[in-house]
Design a protein around this motif. Structure first.
Motif, short mmCIF file in Angstrom:
data_model
loop_
_atom_site.label_atom_id
_atom_site.label_comp_id
_atom_site.label_asym_id
_atom_site.label_seq_id
_atom_site.Cartn_x
_atom_site.Cartn_y
_atom_site.Cartn_z
N VAL A 168 5.11 -19.64 4.38
CA VAL A 168 3.81 -19.73 4.23
C VAL A 168 3.08 -18.74 5.34
CG1 VAL A 168 1.84 -21.17 4.46
CG2 VAL A 168 3.79 -22.01 3.27
N ASP A 169 3.93 -18.85 6.43
CA ASP A 169 3.35 -18.06 7.65
C ASP A 169 3.45 -16.49 7.20
OD1 ASP A 169 2.88 -20.34 9.23
OD2 ASP A 169 4.59 -19.98 10.36
N SER A 170 4.70 -16.23 6.47
CA SER A 170 4.75 -14.62 6.22
C SER A 170 3.74 -14.30 5.12
CB SER A 170 6.28 -14.45 5.71
OG SER A 170 7.19 -14.91 6.38
N PHE A 171 3.39 -15.39 4.07
CA PHE A 171 2.38 -14.93 3.21
C PHE A 171 1.06 -14.77 3.77
CE2 PHE A 171 -1.16 -17.08 0.66
CZ PHE A 171 -1.10 -15.96 -0.28
N ILE A 172 0.60 -15.57 4.76
CA ILE A 172 -0.57 -15.56 5.50
C ILE A 172 -0.50 -14.24 6.24
CG2 ILE A 172 -1.99 -16.61 7.22
CD1 ILE A 172 -0.97 -19.30 6.38
N GLN A 173 0.30 -13.81 6.91
CA GLN A 173 0.18 -12.71 7.72
C GLN A 173 0.14 -11.43 6.61
OE1 GLN A 173 0.09 -12.13 10.89
NE2 GLN A 173 -0.17 -10.06 10.28
#
Length: 69
Positions: free
Chosen positions: A51-56
């Motif tokens: 999720v963090d990778s997607f947001i970034q």
């Protein structure tokens, strides 16, 4: 930004796969006055890091396209 452009850029530049198109919701798209939408789907196997990778990746992609304004 067109949802297909967003999906293509996220895939090619960040290795993040999302869906773009109608998502079997054409009446909703007509009501909202849009031709398509983009969506990310999560499942039990996705991690917080996913999720963090997607947001970034999404942030970087929007910033890239906004740089042309």
């Amino acid at each position: 930004m067109h949802p297909t452009d967003l999906a293509t850029f996220l895939d090619q530049q960040h290795g993040v796969a999302i869906r773009s198109g109608h998502h079997c919701a054409q009446p909703l798209h007509r009501y909202l006055g849009v031709s398509a939408s983009a969506r990310a789907s999560l499942y039990l196997y996705n991690t917080k890091e996913d999720v963090d990778s997607f947001i970034q990746a999404l942030h970087d992609t929007v910033s890239f396209f906004n740089s042309f304004k």
